[in-house]
Design a protein around this motif. Sequence first.
Motif, mmCIF file in Angstrom:
data_model
loop_
_atom_site.group_PDB
_atom_site.id
_atom_site.type_symbol
_atom_site.label_atom_id
_atom_site.label_comp_id
_atom_site.label_asym_id
_atom_site.label_seq_id
_atom_site.Cartn_x
_atom_site.Cartn_y
_atom_site.Cartn_z
ATOM 1 N N GLU A 283 5.762 84.053 16.908
ATOM 2 C CA GLU A 283 6.268 82.934 16.248
ATOM 3 C C GLU A 283 5.544 82.125 15.187
ATOM 4 N N GLN B 61 7.841 77.219 13.924
ATOM 5 C CA GLN B 61 8.750 77.438 15.045
ATOM 6 C C GLN B 61 7.881 76.815 16.261
ATOM 7 N N HIS B 62 6.523 76.784 16.400
ATOM 8 C CA HIS B 62 5.686 76.586 17.536
ATOM 9 C C HIS B 62 5.806 74.768 17.439
#
Length: 347
Positions: free
Chosen positions: A298, A302-303
């Motif tokens: 990721e 996204q994290h």
Amino acid sequence: MLFNHPCFLRPARWLVPALAAASIMGCATAPSATATATAPIRVKVFVAAMFEIGKNTGDRAGEFQHWYERYWKDATPITVPGALGPVYCNADGVCGAVLGMGKVNSSSSMQAILLNPKFDFAEAYYVISGVAGTPPQRGTIADVSWGTWLVDYDLGHRWAPEENTPGAPTFMPRKGYEEYRRFQLNPLLVDWAMNLTVDVPLKDSDSARTYRLRYPDTAARRSPAVTSGTHMTGDTFFHGPGMSRQAQYIAKLYGADDYVITEMEAAAIALVVKRTHGTDRLMSLRGAVNFDQGNPNETTLQHLDPAPGETAGGFAETVENVALVGTRVVDHIVRNWGQWQGGVPAR
């Protein structure tokens, strides 16, 4: 002059003698201001949390609730001008408060409390308590970490990576901040804290166990434990492998231990405590509720903004772990106050 005090004025000759006598007796027995003044609360341990989610008890727990339920459920809140919230104290001299998130918020609250005449902090120990992030190379979700060093992430020069030699650090410390940017906490006190708590059984959750498997790192995949290392204080919620490497670079640049915790308050609070009472009795205790970077599959964005159901989990267990670990040290100090009152005892 003393003889202008009403108690020394001669009563008028027309006063009834008995009335005059009563007046003199009243003056003789009137309590002094010193005798009636409320003595300040002698603080043995002060617990500083940064936020609470809702109420102090009875709902979802934030950083303060487990401490509150352990020590202050029956305590009367003490309002302190300049502090974010009230201070609570019990009969054993254990006090605590929610200071607010971030360096300015937390340190201004701490200073207001330290300087308030309602409290005597001359012999106090401090536990800075809260949640944090950890690099997956050195920690995992629900870990509880005692700080050995507190390092300020922000005091320096920083520039955009594209304006730099590829892969090189984008940080340079600013001269003149040497005494503000890093604090080594009392090694003897850290040793006491670790030895008292290393065997505390920690809570874990199925969601955290599953989430850890997204990371290849051995430390990230293990069960939660009590650890120690450098706590990095930054108002910026830095994220991603590049920023994590930079935090480790700063820790090593300053001669500190490995960076294991990212948080937003401890170095600022430490400076306030240092200027008033010194940091020999100061502890930093943090529970890891997230990794400071995404997994290899990721992106950092996204994290930072995960889809529903993609969060780490384990928050409730971590805040409970912090209190399980911290209260063991607080209880030990209070129970053995005769040994701790004069300073951290030798081991």
